[in-house]
Write an enzyme that holds these catalytic residues in place. Sequence first.
Site, PDB file in Angstrom:
ATOM      1  CG  ASP A 400      -1.937  -1.236   1.138  1.00 40.67           C
ATOM      2  OD1 ASP A 400      -2.086  -1.656   0.141  1.00 40.67           O
ATOM      3  OD2 ASP A 400      -1.806  -1.697   2.410  1.00 40.67           O
ATOM      4  CB  CYS A 401       1.033   4.807  -0.895  1.00 39.52           C
ATOM      5  SG  CYS A 401       0.059   3.886   1.432  1.00 39.52           S
ATOM      6  CB  SER A 435       3.847   7.536  -3.847  1.00 37.75           C
ATOM      7  OG  SER A 435       3.090   7.407  -3.416  1.00 37.75           O
ATOM      8  CG  ASP A 495       5.420  -1.213  -5.366  1.00 35.67           C
ATOM      9  OD1 ASP A 495       5.551  -1.193  -6.331  1.00 35.67           O
ATOM     10  OD2 ASP A 495       4.327  -0.301  -4.791  1.00 35.67           O
ATOM     11  CD  GLU A 496       1.944  -4.363  -9.320  1.00 35.62           C
ATOM     12  OE1 GLU A 496       2.336  -2.833  -9.792  1.00 35.62           O
ATOM     13  OE2 GLU A 496       0.947  -4.360  -9.880  1.00 35.62           O
TER      14      GLU A 496
END
Lengths: 1100, 159
Positions: A400-401, A435, A495-496
């Site tokens: 998340d962010c 972000s 991050d993914e």
Amino acid sequence: MSMESTRSANSAKRSFNNNSNSASSNSNSNPSNKKKKTSQKTLGVAWGSNSRSSSRSSFSNSPFSNFGSYMVEKNRKLQNQFEAEASTSSHGGSGSVKPIFDGVSIFVDGFTVPSSQELRGYMLKHGGRFENYFSRRRVTHIICSNLPDSKIKNLRSFSRGLPVVKPTWILESVTANKLLSWVPYQLDQLANNQPKLSAFFTLKRSSVSNGASTHAPCQVNPEAEDSSLKVGTSGDTYFSEVSEPFEHSKQISGESDDLVDENSNASLVEEPANSSGKPCEVAMAVPSNIDTEDESSVKNYLQSNHYQPSALVSSNCINNQNMKGSPSSTVSEPSNQSHSTLGDPNFVENYFKNSRLHFIGTWRNRYRKRFRTLSDGFNCTSSNIKASALKTAIMHVDMDCFFVSVVIRNHLELRDKPVAVCHSDNRKGTAEISSANYPARDYGIKAGMFVRDAKALCPHLVIFPYNFEAYEEVADQFYSVLHKHGNKVQAVSCDEAFLDVTDSEGDPQLLASKIRREIFETTGCTASAGIAGNMLMARLATRTAKPDGQCYIPPERDSLQKDFGLKTGEMLWNYSRGVDNRLVGLIQESKSVGAEVNWGVRFKDVKDAQNFLSNLCKEVSLRLQGCGVEGRTFTLKIKKRRKDAEEPTKYMGHGDCENLSHSTTVPVATDDVEVLQRITKQLFGSFHLDVKEIRGVGLQVSRLESTENSKQGLERNSLKSWLTSASARTEELCKNNYVAKESSNQGCEGEGDETLGQLCGNSVGLSIQMDSNTSNGAACLNEVSVPPPICHLDMGVLKSLPPELFSELNEIYGGKLVDFVAKNKGKTENMNHTLRAYSHEKIEGAMKEGQAALLPSMVFQNEIPVENKAKQHIAKEVPAVSGAESFVPASGLTKTDLIPSSLSQVDTAVLQQLPEELKVDILEHLPAHRMQVFSPNVLLYPTEIPLEALGTKTAENNSGSKDFVLDNNLWFGTPPHWVEKFKVSNCLILNILAEMYYKSGSTGNLSPILQCISSVSIHQLDAFQDGWDEAMYILCELLKQYIKLKIELDIEEIYVCFRLLRRFAMKSEFFIQMYNIVYPYLQALVGENYGGNLHMSLKD
Amino acid sequence: MNLVVQRACHPQLRDYIHSAVFGLLPFIQKGMVERAAVIFFNTDGIPVERFVFKLAVNQSYGSKVEDANLEFSLRSFLIKLSVSESLTKVLPRDYRWEITAYFRSLPEASANKDVEQWIPTDTRQWEQPPLLTPIKSMSSEPLCVQLYIEHPSLSEPKP
């Protein structure tokens, strides 16, 4: 040179002629004498070939036999002349330097500047060849300045795939002292009029094939074929050519230049990005080309001339440099591109803006290094997902962010405060937020927003700079966690990532929460997860799940199938996606077969209902057989009158009803009537209804299985193949055998077609086509394995039978066949024979004393099936048959209807064999008669009394039929005649036998009956005195006939029967006597047939 | 056919059986074979037990063979065969056996190569009519097969 080649040269010439005429008319203005001479020659040829007759006359005195040989000779002379001249005028004749035009052979078409003669001179000087006449095999280039429209339009037939080049090519090549690529010098008209890709393909292909057969310089065309094979071969040739550094390669370069020139436009349209200027790297380009070829990827036509490193002058060359590599390969590696984009030195200008992207971009490399061993399965993961999208579970995990939460992970106090990450937090506020965390997003702050604007929305927004070390650290931790839980991890970004959790045990949702918890514990940052059947859905699920949540999207198909059932769910799922896999033309297999009656159903009592049900079963069974299927699930539907319902307005309609249904499933599919009846009765019983309330009954059979399939065994072929080797002698009968195939045939009538004739079958596989004179060709088949009555036999067929067959038949008919034939010879004798037959029968009848009372009734019984004749023929019968009086009443029962009253009387085997139109016709007619099934008339005969011989008969046939009737074999018919006979007997034992017949399942075999008897007390059997002898006699007769019937083919059955009888005999006086009478007869017959005695062991 | 069929495990024996049965096939097709027998005999060539398959092939059957019926019959036939052991006696070890076919008419040796595979048997005959024990009869059109065992008659002179 062979004639053929000359002719081809000729024809080629001819195609040129029209043009060269015009061209030569131009060239007439050319002052050059020599040129004039040539053009005159051309004219001459044109004239000669155009008008054969005149050419023949003009050459009639020449030494040449025809025009072709003349041309051959002329060409030869011209060549010699040219070579002679070349040797003298050769420029710097030393062989040390390769002449410029070595291997080039030009043909000058029409008017050129310089003139063709000057060009010829150049070719002479520089080692080229000059052809006066066009030949596809010798000419390599066509030189011309201008082409007429017709040739432009039909370039292919004109040039034969050869390059058409302007004369300046020659001049400039001479100036450059080397052979230049001809591509830039292509005729302008052609360049404008670029051939289509398709035309280009055909052109190249033909040139390849031509090139292969000739010795002319090979034109290796990097094939633009879609077939990879072709590409491969052309690639091979290409390599071999390259290895030879001589002028052929020039040729090649010329060709491929053309190629690229033509194709580059097309490919440019496709891939504009690809054509961006790059420094010309010839050396680089060559291997890249080779690669492309080797890979034989889809678009190999992007062939360029890079393998000609010396082509410095060629301007096209540079243009074409960029066309290396196939577009697909470019697309397939976006990462490289992005990487290279980032590798661009310009990125320094936007350092802070790009640095985050740079981080992401470079992160992948780091990731690869770090998880090298693990990412091996990565590629196959993606392919696997594609391959088996059936039951996969894909998890998408996204922090998340990321950029914010990593920065603030150590600032717990900021967790719920709006925070954004930005490269600078200066006062101007023109920096862009990269972000923002969720609290900030609540204020409407988005990535890409100016800090100034963001602060306006949220004054207390905290802004942090990037912390790349922290990002790296967290990303590594993140992936460590992921790799711990799944070996199929596809990294999307720092991050993914996607995980394939198909193989992992347990609920993917639990796994997701576990992963998320671990991520939080290790990194201090939250992550969201989405789980679904594919990557797209998983990603969408994550979007729903955010922030700090997880979402599972179950396959819609499953939920649909849960709600609507397996098939319907699947169908809905597919249809909602526009997927429909049904094929056109396949007949939809019927899911169920059934029959339903809801009109006129009124039962008085249970018996009525049972009768109705059994008839319904019969109907359904026949429908099943008609469809060639068997079913496992049986559903009985009942329409029950509602309590308050009034009598329906429609007469005998069902009115207002409750619909009830019960069903049952049996393990083995069946179409058997008896099974159906049994099941139906059970089902019916389970309703517990007042039959008077029933307004409609339907029986439906589902879970159908094809009868054919069940019959098809592995040994089908082998068995069949050797059993079906029909000998020639029975050939004529075989054509009818399909009718006679079944051991229990039922009457069937095909109506409407006279040519169908009357078909008649019997058990021995003989079937004789009746040459009937009936207008409705009624096929009648005997119910049981009884030979057809003699009356049904056709004389024509009988006479043409081979003698051995005839005698066999004669045996079957007990010798009466001969009589019959003789009878038919003279009609006048007819009566006598009939009478004789009758007297014979009467004697027989007299022999059976004590049975006198039985005989008439028996005969009567026998008669009913046989004598169902059209009434109008009774009149004819009477005079013909003297003893027919007793049968006349029987005929009263007949029907004049030629259509069977229900499907149940139609032999399905026959029905299936009928032509389609006929079948439809019959089926159409049947419903009209359907009601008769329930008429009392039919119900009178619940047992299967054959309604046969409905066809009209001639008088002479009738006379013969009496023979059969009185030849009352006890075992004929279904049920065998003896059953009826015994039933009415006043003798107990006979009654029991008849009763047992039905009890044993009506198989027609004796042993089940005897077995049934053994279950009753044997002592009872002796408990009668009346008619002992009579019973003894008839039973012995019965047994003897049975032995006779079975001795040939079923000794086992006899054996079983006699063992049973023997057992009876131990207890019953009656059976002892009987056994003793019949046993010698049995052994005699066994000895006759098998050369031994039955071994009746004394053990039992 | 969904059925267990036993067969010899010795390869040569298996080949013999196989070739014998397949050698019979053309003759059965022509309807020439009346009976095929498996004869067990002692060292003197005197049979002690004969399993006789009596064949009747209806040749008039074309391609229309009811597979289901035939299959059913054959299955029941084979099942019965496998349980017919109780009808037989245990034979001594050194007994031999052979497959013998009884032809309606002797085939001409020159006509067919298959014929050459068959040689006249020298197994002796019983002097008395044997005792028959039927095992199974199947009469499915177009093939009828009956299997029975022949044992020597009780009055047969013992060797």
